[in-house]
Design an enzyme around this catalytic site. Structure first.
Site, PDB file in Angstrom:
ATOM      1  N   SER A 158       0.763  -1.260   0.108  1.00 52.70           N
ATOM      2  CA  SER A 158      -0.027  -0.026  -0.318  1.00 52.70           C
ATOM      3  C   SER A 158       0.877   1.176  -0.185  1.00 52.70           C
ATOM      4  CB  SER A 158      -0.772   0.017   1.493  1.00 52.70           C
ATOM      5  OG  SER A 158      -1.371   1.183   1.550  1.00 52.70           O
ATOM      6  N   TYR A 184      -0.398  -0.373  10.661  1.00 58.83           N
ATOM      7  CA  TYR A 184      -0.723  -0.582   9.503  1.00 58.83           C
ATOM      8  C   TYR A 184       0.361  -0.403   8.423  1.00 58.83           C
ATOM      9  CZ  TYR A 184      -3.180  -0.942   4.793  1.00 58.83           C
ATOM     10  OH  TYR A 184      -3.583  -1.251   3.703  1.00 58.83           O
TER      11      TYR A 184
END
Length: 320
Positions: A158, A184
């Site tokens: 990501s 994350y």
């Protein structure tokens, strides 16, 4: 992992609006076998459908087989249970596998858990799921990947990897305050470092490994994200409902790069790279306000080696 100059970065005919079907148009995958983690919905499902439509046999590896979208199932698709946060589950999946694996798409993940949670081995759950489970799966399937003669591993990362490196002093948030987005981001940096580590070690085996950022897509990945955070991400509320802006990708568009890296002839010899919108990304300095690209800490060979050692120690402790 040498990204080189602008002229040396890998370029492909595909871009932001390309779909998983587009990148496999004219490609025959008959006789090839793929494993897609989290392939029951979202980007994973789009990847499974495109690979199967091109003739491949695809195994969906998912924590909850009963929740797989029935539209994904077909003659070339089977479903097997796999909980990436449980190393016993990963071991059972690996022990139950036979035959070559032409491609592994490490697609499954969790995002921005509001409170710190632990996997069965005590690791912070996002790092355990997004990195360690996939590390254990790839290493466990090594002989099957090697047997395919040209297998590919694709790790779905990501743009969040630009926000935080792996904190090797406290990767599990035992001492520092837990932050959902830092956790994350760390896990997604770890995903790129996994691809770097695999590429460095497995090139002599004929196995490639790359990482990809699929872009902005509304999927079940955001199920733990509160509405305020979704609005900050660009999803907005109208009449009490959340709406996705037009510039977000569809799941089929978001899956294009991972399918391209897993099966397109265009990227057959590419390894140790990070892609977004069909192109290899430039290396940038990470941090708040970072330019688009892959953070230098995400492709640092020393960090990849340190993370490999951390993962290997966790697997050794599990076996003990």
């Amino acid at each position: 992992m040498d990204h080189g100059t602008d002229a040396e970065r890998v370029s492909t005919p595909f871009g932001h609006g390309s779909t998983a079907t587009d990148v496999l148009r004219g490609v025959d995958l008959t006789g090839r076998r793929y494993v897609v983690t989290g392939g029951g919905s979202g980007l994973g499902a789009a990847s499974v459908q495109a690979l199967a439509a091109a003739g491949a046999s695809v195994t969906i590896a998912t924590r909850n087989p009963d929740t797989v979208d029935v539209q994904v199932l077909g003659d070339h698709v089977d479903v097997r249970q796999l909980d990436l946060a449980d190393l016993d589950s990963v071991r059972d999946f690996v022990h139950g596998w036979s035959g070559p694996v032409d491609g592994l798409i490490a697609n499954a993940g969790v995002m921005a858990l509001p409170e710190r949670r632990e996997a069965t081995n005590g690791w912070e759950l996002q790092l355990a799921t997004n990195y360690l489970g996939h590390f254990a799966l790839a290493v466990g399937l090594q002989e099957h990947l090697e047997a395919a003669h040209g297998a590919r591993v694709v790790v779905v990362s990501s743009g969040a990897q630009r926000l935080a490196p792996v904190d090797f002093a406290d990767p599990q948030f035992h001492e520092r305050p837990y932050d959902p987005w830092v956790a994350y981001a760390q896990s997604k940096t770890a995903g790129v470092l996994l691809a770097v580590g695999l590429a460095r070690r497995w090139a002599p085996l004929g196995v490639t490994a790359n990482a990809v950022a699929p872009g902005w897509i509304r999927t079940r990945l955001q199920r733990h994200v509160d509405p305020d955070a979704l609005r900050a991400m660009g999803v907005y509320e109208e009449d009490g409902q959340l709406h996705t802006p037009d510039w977000f990708k569809t799941p089929e568009e978001g899956a294009a790069d991972q399918v391209m890296l897993a099966a397109s002839p265009v990227t057959a010899a590419v390894t140790g790279r990070y892609f977004e919108d069909g192109q290899e990304s430039p290396v940038v300095e990470g941090g708040d306000g970072a330019e688009p690209g892959v953070a230098s800490w995400s492709v640092d060979p020393a960090a990849a080696d340190a993370l490999w050692d951390l993962g290997s120690a966790a697997l050794a402790a599990h076996r003990a």
